[in-house]
Design a protein around this motif. Structure first.
Motif: not given
Length: 67
Positions: A27-38, A58-59, A40-51
């Motif tokens: 389900q996570c592969s359905t969300i398209q993130l650009n490099l900056n968004e990736v 992203k928003e 941003y997410v990785s700076e705040h979370y280490e594990g898997c996140l739901c869609a």
């Protein structure tokens, strides 16, 4: 048939099925993130996140960093 792991979203705590061994079906592969968004997410979370959380993050990123 390959059995997938049931994990908990690090952000919201929702249980979800992880398909890391079949990433294109996860389900996570359905969300398209650009490099900056990736980043941003990785700076705040280490594990898997739901869609749903990936969409919210992203928003959030776009509302804070888009000019």
């Amino acid at each position: 048939m390959i059995k997938h792991e049931i994990i908990t979203c690090e952000r919201c705590g929702k249980r979800m099925e992880c398909k890391a061994n079949a990433f294109s079906k996860c389900q996570c592969s359905t969300i398209q993130l650009n490099l900056n968004e990736v980043q941003y997410v990785s700076e705040h979370y280490e594990g898997c996140l739901c869609a749903a959380c990936l969409i919210e993050l992203k928003e959030e990123y776009r509302s804070f960093f888009q000019f």
